[in-house]
Design an enzyme around this catalytic site. Structure first.
Site, mmCIF file in Angstrom:
data_model
loop_
_atom_site.group_PDB
_atom_site.id
_atom_site.type_symbol
_atom_site.label_atom_id
_atom_site.label_comp_id
_atom_site.label_asym_id
_atom_site.label_seq_id
_atom_site.Cartn_x
_atom_site.Cartn_y
_atom_site.Cartn_z
ATOM 1 N N ASP A 33 0.848 -1.193 0.000
ATOM 2 C CA ASP A 33 0.000 0.000 0.000
ATOM 3 C C ASP A 33 0.887 1.248 0.000
ATOM 4 O O ASP A 33 1.908 1.304 0.680
ATOM 5 C CB ASP A 33 -0.914 0.001 1.235
ATOM 6 C CG ASP A 33 -2.070 0.968 1.093
ATOM 7 O OD1 ASP A 33 -3.220 0.507 0.970
ATOM 8 O OD2 ASP A 33 -1.821 2.204 1.112
ATOM 9 N N VAL A 100 -10.981 2.835 -3.647
ATOM 10 C CA VAL A 100 -10.627 2.375 -4.992
ATOM 11 C C VAL A 100 -11.614 1.278 -5.412
ATOM 12 O O VAL A 100 -11.672 0.216 -4.778
ATOM 13 C CB VAL A 100 -9.181 1.834 -5.039
ATOM 14 C CG1 VAL A 100 -8.836 1.385 -6.455
ATOM 15 C CG2 VAL A 100 -8.202 2.893 -4.551
ATOM 16 N N HIS A 104 -10.336 -5.436 -3.584
ATOM 17 C CA HIS A 104 -9.016 -5.676 -2.992
ATOM 18 C C HIS A 104 -9.183 -6.035 -1.533
ATOM 19 O O HIS A 104 -10.162 -5.641 -0.897
ATOM 20 C CB HIS A 104 -8.111 -4.442 -3.129
ATOM 21 C CG HIS A 104 -8.707 -3.185 -2.579
ATOM 22 N ND1 HIS A 104 -9.642 -2.443 -3.279
ATOM 23 C CD2 HIS A 104 -8.529 -2.534 -1.406
ATOM 24 C CE1 HIS A 104 -9.998 -1.389 -2.555
ATOM 25 N NE2 HIS A 104 -9.343 -1.434 -1.404
ATOM 26 N N HIS A 106 -6.958 -5.803 2.137
ATOM 27 C CA HIS A 106 -5.800 -5.269 2.843
ATOM 28 C C HIS A 106 -5.280 -6.369 3.755
ATOM 29 O O HIS A 106 -6.054 -6.976 4.505
ATOM 30 C CB HIS A 106 -6.202 -4.091 3.731
ATOM 31 C CG HIS A 106 -6.773 -2.914 3.004
ATOM 32 N ND1 HIS A 106 -6.075 -1.748 2.800
ATOM 33 C CD2 HIS A 106 -7.992 -2.711 2.443
ATOM 34 C CE1 HIS A 106 -6.836 -0.884 2.149
ATOM 35 N NE2 HIS A 106 -8.008 -1.450 1.928
HETATM 36 P P1 5GP Z 1 -9.830 1.239 0.199
HETATM 37 O O1 5GP Z 1 -10.158 2.432 1.041
HETATM 38 O O2 5GP Z 1 -10.405 1.360 -1.184
HETATM 39 O O3 5GP Z 1 -10.167 -0.054 0.867
HETATM 40 O O4 5GP Z 1 -8.257 1.226 0.083
HETATM 41 C C1 5GP Z 1 -7.541 1.721 -0.991
HETATM 42 C C2 5GP Z 1 -6.081 1.667 -0.619
HETATM 43 O O5 5GP Z 1 -5.327 1.900 -1.790
HETATM 44 C C3 5GP Z 1 -5.648 2.729 0.406
HETATM 45 O O6 5GP Z 1 -5.095 2.077 1.540
HETATM 46 C C4 5GP Z 1 -4.619 3.582 -0.341
HETATM 47 O O7 5GP Z 1 -3.543 3.969 0.471
HETATM 48 C C5 5GP Z 1 -4.178 2.642 -1.457
HETATM 49 N N1 5GP Z 1 -3.755 3.309 -2.675
HETATM 50 C C6 5GP Z 1 -4.391 4.324 -3.315
HETATM 51 N N2 5GP Z 1 -3.723 4.671 -4.431
HETATM 52 C C7 5GP Z 1 -2.653 3.838 -4.499
HETATM 53 C C8 5GP Z 1 -1.579 3.718 -5.440
HETATM 54 O O8 5GP Z 1 -1.483 4.431 -6.450
HETATM 55 N N3 5GP Z 1 -0.657 2.746 -5.185
HETATM 56 C C9 5GP Z 1 -0.741 1.940 -4.097
HETATM 57 N N4 5GP Z 1 0.232 1.026 -3.931
HETATM 58 N N5 5GP Z 1 -1.730 2.036 -3.184
HETATM 59 C C10 5GP Z 1 -2.670 2.986 -3.396
#
Ligand code: 5GP
Length: 120
Positions: A33, A100, A104, A106
Site C-alpha cells: 500500500d 478504490v 481488494h 488489505h
Molecule cells: P480502500 O479504502 O479502497 O479499501 O483502500 C484503498 C487503498 O489503496 C488505500 O489504503 C490507499 O492507500 C491505497 N492506494 C491508493 N492509491 C494507491 C496507489 O497508487 N498505489 C498503491 N500502492 N496504493 C494505493
C-alpha cells in the site's frame, strides 16, 4: 454502478502506474500500500475486473475465487505473517469507506493492531 476501468488499481494492472510488487500469478497481484497503516500493509487484488467483494463473490468463476484465496495465502507466507497473525480487511461501498473501486483486500501486520474499530 458498473466497474470503472479507469480506477487506479486497473491502471496498476495495465502497467500504466508503478507499484511495489510482492507477487502475482494468473489470478492475483499483490503489492505494498502506498500509504501503509501498519508495519506491513499489502494489497491483494484479483486480475479481473470486479468492483468489490460482493461483485467478486457473486460473479467470479470458481477457479478465480479459489486462485485469489490461494494468492492471499501465498502473500501471507511471503511476508511471514502467519506466525504472529495478521488482519484481512475488505472495504466495500460508501459506508465501508472503499476508495478504490476494484476489489481488494488489505493484509495488515507486523505489530499488534489493537481493536478492529473505534467505538462510534
Ligand atoms: P480502500 O479504502 O479502497 O479499501 O483502500 C484503498 C487503498 O489503496 C488505500 O489504503 C490507499 O492507500 C491505497 N492506494 C491508493 N492509491 C494507491 C496507489 O497508487 N498505489 C498503491 N500502492 N496504493 C494505493
Amino acid at each position: 454502478m458498473s466497474y470503472d476501468p479507469n480506477n487506479i488499481f486497473a491502471k496498476i494492472l495495465r502497467g500504466e502506474i508503478p507499484c511495489k510488487k510482492i507477487s502475482e500469478d494468473e489470478f492475483y497481484l499483490a503489492f505494498h500500500d502506498i500509504q501503509p497503516r501498519a508495519p506491513i500493509h499489502a494489497l491483494v487484488i484479483p486480475k479481473s475486473a470486479y468492483k468489490d467483494v460482493y461483485d467478486f463473490n457473486q460473479n467470479a468463476k470458481n477457479e478465480e475465487i479459489i486462485g485469489f484465496c490461494k494468492g492471499i495465502n501465498q502473500v501471507t507466507q511471503l511476508l511471514n505473517l502467519n506466525q504472529d497473525g495478521f488482519r484481512l480487511i475488505s472495504n466495500s461501498g460508501v459506508y465501508g469507506g472503499q476508495e478504490v473501486p476494484h476489489y481488494h483486500v488489505h493484509l495488515l501486520g507486523g505489530k499488534k493492531l489493537g481493536p478492529m474499530l473505534f467505538s462510534s
